[in-house]
Scaffold this active site. Structure first.
Site, PDB file in Angstrom:
ATOM      1  N   ASP A   1       0.862  -1.177   0.000  1.00  0.00           N
ATOM      2  CA  ASP A   1       0.000   0.000   0.000  1.00  0.00           C
ATOM      3  C   ASP A   1       0.901   1.230   0.000  1.00  0.00           C
ATOM      4  OD1 ASP A   1      -2.209   1.661   0.401  1.00  0.00           O
ATOM      5  OD2 ASP A   1      -3.162   0.201   1.718  1.00  0.00           O
TER       6      ASP A   1
ATOM      7  N   ASP B   1      -2.654   4.737  -2.572  1.00  0.00           N
ATOM      8  CA  ASP B   1      -3.645   5.302  -1.651  1.00  0.00           C
ATOM      9  C   ASP B   1      -4.061   6.720  -2.060  1.00  0.00           C
ATOM     10  OD1 ASP B   1      -4.876   5.152   1.133  1.00  0.00           O
ATOM     11  OD2 ASP B   1      -3.649   6.952   1.357  1.00  0.00           O
TER      12      ASP B   1
ATOM     13  N   HIS C   1     -10.888  -1.932   4.499  1.00  0.00           N
ATOM     14  CA  HIS C   1     -10.634  -1.516   5.876  1.00  0.00           C
ATOM     15  C   HIS C   1     -11.272  -0.174   6.224  1.00  0.00           C
ATOM     16  CE1 HIS C   1      -7.792   0.563   3.394  1.00  0.00           C
ATOM     17  NE2 HIS C   1      -7.631   1.429   4.379  1.00  0.00           N
ATOM     18  N   ASP C   2     -11.873   0.502   5.254  1.00  0.00           N
ATOM     19  CA  ASP C   2     -12.526   1.798   5.504  1.00  0.00           C
ATOM     20  C   ASP C   2     -14.049   1.684   5.510  1.00  0.00           C
ATOM     21  OD1 ASP C   2     -10.108   3.214   5.466  1.00  0.00           O
ATOM     22  OD2 ASP C   2     -10.191   3.473   3.293  1.00  0.00           O
TER      23      ASP C   2
ATOM     24  N   GLU D   1      -6.468   3.877  -5.606  1.00  0.00           N
ATOM     25  CA  GLU D   1      -7.679   4.264  -4.877  1.00  0.00           C
ATOM     26  C   GLU D   1      -8.074   5.630  -5.401  1.00  0.00           C
ATOM     27  OE1 GLU D   1      -9.403   4.846  -0.365  1.00  0.00           O
ATOM     28  OE2 GLU D   1      -7.575   5.846  -0.959  1.00  0.00           O
TER      29      GLU D   1
HETATM   30  C1  GLC Z   1      -7.243   5.939   2.204  1.00  0.00           C
HETATM   31  C2  GLC Z   1      -7.140   4.768   3.160  1.00  0.00           C
HETATM   32  C3  GLC Z   1      -7.644   5.200   4.506  1.00  0.00           C
HETATM   33  C4  GLC Z   1      -6.795   6.337   4.995  1.00  0.00           C
HETATM   34  C5  GLC Z   1      -6.752   7.465   3.977  1.00  0.00           C
HETATM   35  C6  GLC Z   1      -5.654   8.426   4.293  1.00  0.00           C
HETATM   36  O1  GLC Z   1      -8.533   6.303   1.950  1.00  0.00           O
HETATM   37  O2  GLC Z   1      -7.838   3.685   2.659  1.00  0.00           O
HETATM   38  O3  GLC Z   1      -7.653   4.160   5.434  1.00  0.00           O
HETATM   39  O4  GLC Z   1      -7.316   6.819   6.201  1.00  0.00           O
HETATM   40  O5  GLC Z   1      -6.489   7.004   2.683  1.00  0.00           O
HETATM   41  O6  GLC Z   1      -4.424   7.843   4.027  1.00  0.00           O
END
Ligand code: GLC
Length: 585
Positions: free
Chosen positions: A128, A230, A361-362, A287
């Protein structure tokens, strides 16, 4: 012997069908799949996966110990959320050093061992990459904030105060409150899209881009299989920073609306691709919250920047795009969800590929999030039904730890029980908007990221077998029913159903290569679609409602054979509550 015209016609039609089938066979042969298209990706949140040290926190060695479990699930790629050195304000998404492992997870030697042992099981590790921001404890930031002239001075986004001394703009960070934090050393504010402990890097500075490319190359050299990038829709900032129209009573506007997906962002990402992954078999998933389905061709496929992106249109159906939990969309319809999923399918049909995911995980647990009927939320039937869709849509299924066991949300009595850095601000925001404490807490129950972060349940013993110490987050109260050991022994468990789905996907090329076509688009109970490949069609029917529902038999040709039912039902024309069936003809 007299040849009837009917027979001649039949022979001609037969030949044409054979030719078409040969051509599509040839086409399919010409277009071999990449390794990450036919596999399953499993996401591990290492902190909550398996603790081998007795500290109450999951370890990298814990992942290595469970590789056989993942192999049995058919996993070919393991996305692990950040394990780099971090103060853990945001579960590791606040990276202090990309070249070091956080001691709570173990050592670099543990990481090397994981990469090697996973590879031996045909599992590749996906790192990640948190590149939009670092931790405020990172050396880069510590230097940057010292003064305006040091080597790192321009590595972050610094701005002078507004004329009244306040924040430069009225942008609200994704985790609530102003997106600017004042630093007295420079008498300036720095920008953070997320928490104030996560300052945004300045991608406009070529030195920053070079440093991040070096980080990625370091991990490529270690033998990882790819990356998840990310929060990458935020890396390019607008040319001019202006106030936005406030979207809530705090007078602020969501930073997402002001900075996401700026023109030119793809240039940065192309540069990253050219430098790091072009010509390799690494796979990269971005993402990319806020990328429209229609823009997908710019992001994925031959000319895109990634192999796949997470775009969240189907998640927004229940949650709303603004990520204000209290304003979630309570009245969503199944047709909204189906349209979002179908749009992604359509936009990657001829170009690119997509991840199929209902959890990470979010996100809340999918069997709460995507089931409308209160009584059916959180049930194992719902888990099997959703899993059927997860494994039969076109794309690579991403399974999030615990999803394969049918985990449901938690609902802890007080906001103080929650660890997730986003939960308290969301709760406070709801109160500030005039909602009651009970309403605010309910929105946390529905969407807190802790729903996904309770420790993995390996057995029905002490701490569900996750740790011999005190788990960093409480174990889910359902652990005696939903755990790996108990579910392995129960032929009807969610876990055993996942094994069946894995086999089904591997033995039916339609499910990997087949074209997607939605059927019954207006039906508010059933999600129905077909997958067709080289003359064979799979029909998937998933009943999202908690009632028995009928469907018109004309969608199932008489010769259709039942391949799988989530409830063992074989009655054509009817689905049990929350039942999913897969037919083939
Ligand atoms: C992404 C991750 C999340 C994190 C955010 C900031 O959305 O999935 O868990 O809090 O980025 O890095």
């Amino acid at each position: 012997m007299k040849t009837s015209w009917k027979n001649v016609l039949k022979t001609i039609l037969c030949c044409v069908a054979m030719m078409t089938s040969l051509v599509s066979c040839q086409k399919a042969k010409d277009n071999p799949l990449k390794w990450w298209q036919s596999t399953i990706v499993y996401e591990v949140y290492p902190r909550s996966f398996y603790d081998t040290a007795g500290t109450g926190y999951g370890t990298i060695k814990g992942i290595t110990e469970k590789l056989a479990y993942l192999h049995d699930l058919g996993v070919g790629a393991l996305w692990i959320t950040p394990v780099y050195k971090s103060p853990m304000i945001d579960g590791g998404y606040d990276v202090a050093d990309y070249y070091e492992i956080d001691p709570s997870f173990g050592s670099m030697a543990d990481m090397d061992e994981l990469i090697a042992k996973a590879k031996a099981q045909n599992i590749r590790i996906i790192m990640d990459m948190v590149f939009n921001h670092t931790s405020d404890q990172s050396k880069w930031f510590q230097e940057s904030k010292k003064d305006k002239t040091n080597k790192y001075a321009n590595w972050y986004i610094w701005r002078d105060p507004a004329p009244d001394g306040g924040a430069p703009t009225n942008w609200r960070s994704i985790f609530g409150g102003s997106a600017w934090t004042y630093s007295k050393e420079r008498n300036q504010y720095y920008l953070h899209t997320f928490a104030s402990a996560q300052p945004d890097l300045n991608w406009a500075n070529p030195e920053v881009r070079k440093a991040l490319i070096d980080v990625a190359k370091y991990w490529v050299n270690k033998g990882v299989g790819g990356f998840r990038l990310d929060a990458c829709t935020y890396i390019k900032k607008p040319k001019v920073f202006v106030n936005g129209k406030p979207d809530a009573t705090d007078g602020l506007v969501s930073i997402h609306n002001m900075t996401a997906n700026q023109d030119g962002i793809l240039d940065y990402l192309h540069e990253f691709k050219n430098e790091v992954t072009k010509g390799t078999d690494l796979f990269v998933v971005g993402e990319a919250n806020g990328v429209n389905a229609a823009d997908l061709p710019l992001w994925v496929g031959e000319n895109g920047v990634f192999d796949m992106i997470f775009e969240f249109s189907h998640m927004h159906v229940t949650q709303g795009a603004a990520e204000k939990w209290i304003y979630a969309n309570k009245n969503w319809q199944l047709t909204d969800l189906k349209q979002a999923l179908s749009a992604t399918q359509a936009n990657t049909a001829k170009n690119g590929w997509c991840p199929v995911f209902f959890e990470n995980h979010d996100q809340p647990r999918s069997i709460n999030n995507f089931i409308k009927d209160e009584a059916a939320k959180g049930s194992p039937e719902a888990a099997k039904m959703l899993a059927t869709v997860l494994f039969t849509l076109r794309g690579t299924p991403f399974v999030y730890q615990g999803e394969e066991l049918g985990y449901a949300n938690i609902a802890w009595p007080s906001i103080d029980d929650y660890e997730d850095v986003n939960s308290k601000p969301q709760y406070d925001f709801a109160l500030q908007e005039g909602f009651s404490k009970a309403e605010a807490l309910q929105s946390v129950w529905n969407f807190s990221r802790d729903n996904a972060r309770t420790p993995m349940q390996w057995n029905d013993g002490l701490n569900a077998g996750f740790t011999t110490g005190k788990p960093w987050l409480p174990i889910h109260q359902d652990y005696q029913t939903y755990n790996v050991k108990t579910e392995k022994e129960d032929p009807d468990s969610v876990l055993n159903y996942y094994y069946k789905l894995k086999d089904l996907r591997l033995t039916h090329p339609e499910l990997i290569k087949g074209d997607y076509q939605e059927i019954l688009p207006d039906n508010e109970n059933i999600y129905a679609f077909t997958r067709t490949f080289v003359g064979k069609t799979v029909v998937v029917l998933a009943n999202f409602s908690n009632n028995e529902v009928a469907y018109d038999l004309s969608i199932l040709p008489a010769e259709s054979k039942l391949l799988l039912s989530s409830q063992g039902n074989t009655q054509k024309g009817k689905l049990q509550p929350l039942e999913a069936v897969v037919y083939e003809y």
